[in-house]
Design a protein around this motif. Structure first.
Motif: not given
Length: 157
Positions: A18-36
Motif C-alpha cells: 500500500g505504498l504511495h508516491e511522495d513529493e520526491k516521487q519515491v514510494f513510501t508507506g508504513k507496515v505496522g508502524g514501520q516506515e518502508i
C-alpha cells in the motif's frame, strides 16, 4: 527505516504494501508502524542511517539445485532467522545461498554479479539485510508470497 529494492517490476510491492508516491516521487508507506521506502536503484541507499534494514527481491533461474517456486535467500543472521521462521509458518521451501562460489560448503552458489559486492559491503558495515529471489517462473501467487514473507519479517520488530 526499511528499504525495499526490486530487480523486477516493483508494482506488486507498491500494491502489496500500500505504498504511495511522495513529493520526491519515491514510494513510501508504513507496515505496522514501520516506515518502508521503495528504492528505485541501489545507488542511493543511506548506508550510514541508523536502524537501516535492506530488503531485496528478485528472480533466479531454475537449476538442478533450485526448483520453480523455491525462495532463495541470503542476508544478515538476524533477518535470515526471521525469514526461516516465517517460511516455516507458511510452509514455503527456502534455500540459503552464497553469492561467492565455494565460500561455505553448506550454502549453494547463486550467480548474482551485481549484488555480490553490495552484499559484501552490507556485511562489512553490519547492516541488517535480506535478499529473496524466487525461482522462475514467478506468478501472482509467487509475488504475493514474497510480499507476505517481507511483511512478516518486517513486523517481527
Amino acid at each position: 527505516m526499511n528499504r525495499l529494492i526490486s530487480e523486477i517490476s516493483p508494482d506488486f510491492l507498491v500494491q502489496g504494501f500500500g505504498l504511495h508516491e511522495d513529493e520526491k516521487q519515491v514510494f513510501t508507506g508504513k507496515v505496522g508502524g514501520q516506515e518502508i521506502q521503495l528504492s528505485p536503484t541501489l545507488d542511493d541507499l543511506p548506508l550510514e542511517a541508523k536502524d537501516l534494514k535492506i530488503f531485496c527481491v528478485g528472480l533466479a533461474e531454475a537449476s538442478h539445485h533450485f526448483r520453480p517456486g523455491d525462495v532463495l535467500m541470503t542476508g544478515s543472521d538476524d533477518l535470515l532467522d526471521r525469514a526461516f521462521q516465517v517460511m516455516d509458518g507458511i510452509e514455503q521451501r527456502c534455500v540459503v545461498v552464497s553469492l561467492t562460489p565455494a565460500q561455505e560448503s553448506t550454502h549453494l552458489y547463486l550467480s548474482k554479479e551485481q549484488m555480490e559486492p553490495l552484499v559484501q559491503e552490507w556485511r562489512g558495515r553490519k547492516i541488517s539485510f535480506l535478499c529473496l529471489w524466487m525461482v522462475d517462473p514467478i506468478d501472482l501467487e509467487g509475488k504475493a508470497k514474497l510480499v507476505t514473507i517481507l511483511r512478516k519479517v518486517i513486523l517481527k520488530d
